[in-house]
Design a protein around this motif. Structure first.
Motif: not given
Length: 456
Positions: A80-97, A24-33
């Protein structure tokens, strides 16, 4: 990355999250799982098919929601079927990986994933294939349906033709046989202007691999499946997609899940003293507020409409009160869905809707009333034709006080159908007109008899 608690939230559940990873870099999230023990357990039981949905917020940050899918999954509740929440730092190949690697680290069952369902705009497919080398990545039937539905509205076709396409799409999605998909493909080829047809990617309808992952469902199961995903995506958009703050969006989503224990995938989250938002700030409208809005709508109906007209509209309002309505806003029109009926509302006075009730009576229907309820508005005199206002009661009382008959109901239904058929015949080619006319000719003769010529 550091293992920290999401600001403003305290875990009160007896089974705390197995994963809560944040940078986190307040007040926003850089990434979250996030994944709770319950969510991890659900995934370990049903890892074969993984459904991935993306929700964007106004800042362009994206929330990835992983849900289990497939014939064995019988969980009730939108999340009920949700098993994971995530916010990648960037929506690119590296962030998604990085996001997928964290998921795999805490979920050994990932190796049993056979199919991953994504939306058609999911670009980093190579990264997904690299992280799940044994899984087949397919476009999901739900996302294709939503994509085509949106495109139909953008085409600005004549209303009868648009209605035919939407009805055919709904029917095909609930029974995605090869024949039904081929018929929908042919319908699009005949009805959509050739210059716009490539936008629809109708070739997806002929890709049998896409539909094999969905075809096992019965018509009723398909209807429930689409309705459940519609509610799930609406909830995600309502809480995460409408706020520029990722922290606030996730906190609102967690509060909702805490306050709706009917979702078996939910978990308990409490708010820390620093968070001065009450649960009602992020939760759906409280019953008290909804009752107040509905009472005001009832008062406006009784004050503006004639007695019989008010009774008809109050019947529609009763349906709204007992139903879930999903509202999507466009530039000029709002799409209202109550249960399985989707109709287009024109909010500008005089308000109109594509449903049978409004087309037949020109009165505010349940979809218009749902729009008023969502906007905290009441009925205005200019929203309905003058003949239905209380000032015209004298001339209409003798008609409106008459008993409703089944014959009149049938007459209205036939009249509406006749108008639709007439519109379709006027806007088709000469060859298509001859073919359709011949079909109607045969149908009419078969009903009346071959020895009596029926005038069409």
């Amino acid at each position: 990355m550091a293992l920290t608690m999401l600001n403003g939230l305290l875990i009160k559940d007896s089974s705390p999250p197995v994963l809560l990873l944040q940078v986190s870099r307040a007040p926003q999230l850089d990434s979250f799982n996030y994944q709770s023990c319950f969510m991890q357990d659900v995934f370990s039981h049903f890892p074969e098919i993984l459904f991935i949905h993306r929700t964007y917020n106004p800042r362009g940050k994206v929330l990835y929601t992983f849900l289990v899918d497939g014939p064995r999954v019988q969980l009730e509740g939108p999340l009920a079927r949700a098993v994971y929440f995530a916010i990648p730092a960037k929506e690119d190949a590296e962030g998604l990986a990085q996001m997928l690697q964290v998921f795999k680290k805490f979920n050994p069952a990932w190796e049993r994933v056979c199919t991953i369902l994504v939306d058609p705009h999911f670009l980093p497919l190579p990264t997904l294939a690299m992280e799940f080398p044994t899984a087949e990545v397919l476009f999901s039937a739900f996302h294709i349906c939503k994509f085509l539905q949106g495109k139909f509205y953008q085409l600005s076709l004549e209303r009868p033709m648009e209605r035919v396409l939407l009805t055919s799409l709904q029917s095909t999605m609930c029974s995605a046989t090869a024949g039904n998909l081929r018929r929908l493909y042919t319908l699009l080829s005949n009805c959509v202007p050739p210059a716009r047809l490539p936008e629809l990617h109708s070739h997806w309808l002929l890709n049998d691999r896409i539909w094999l992952a969905h075809r096992w469902r019965s018509r009723a199961e398909s209807r429930r499946y689409f309705q459940s995903l519609e509610v799930t995506t609406r909830i995600l958009s309502q809480f995460f997609g409408t706020t520029p703050s990722e922290k606030q969006g996730m906190a609102s989503l967690f509060r909702y899940m805490q306050q709706n224990p009917g979702d078996k995938g939910s978990f308990n989250l409490g708010l820390s003293p620093q968070n001065n938002h009450s649960p009602s700030d992020a939760s759906p409208d409280s019953p008290k507020t909804e009752q107040l809005v509905e009472a005001r709508i009832q008062h406006s109906l009784n004050a503006i409409c004639t007695g019989p007209a008010a009774q008809l509209c109050l019947g529609e309002l009763a349906v709204v009160q007992k139903s879930m309505h999903l509202i999507g806003c466009g530039s000029e029109k709002m799409n209202i869905q109550i249960l399985e009926d989707t109709h287009k509302v024109q909010p500008q006075p005089p308000a109109s809707c594509s449903c049978y009730f409004n087309q037949a009576f020109h009165l505010p229907c349940r979809h218009i009333l749902a729009m008023l309820s969502a906007r905290r508005q009441v009925l205005q005199p200019d929203m309905l034709p003058a003949q239905w206002t209380a000032s015209c009661a004298t001339s209409l009382d003798s008609i409106l006080s008459s008993t409703w008959s089944e014959t009149l109901d049938k007459h209205l239904a036939v009249t509406l159908l006749t108008e639709e058929v007439g519109q379709l015949l006027q806007h088709c080619s000469k060859e298509e007109f001859e073919r359709r006319y011949s079909t109607l000719r045969e149908l009419a003769d078969s009903w009346i008899g071959p020895y009596e010529q029926v005038q069409l």
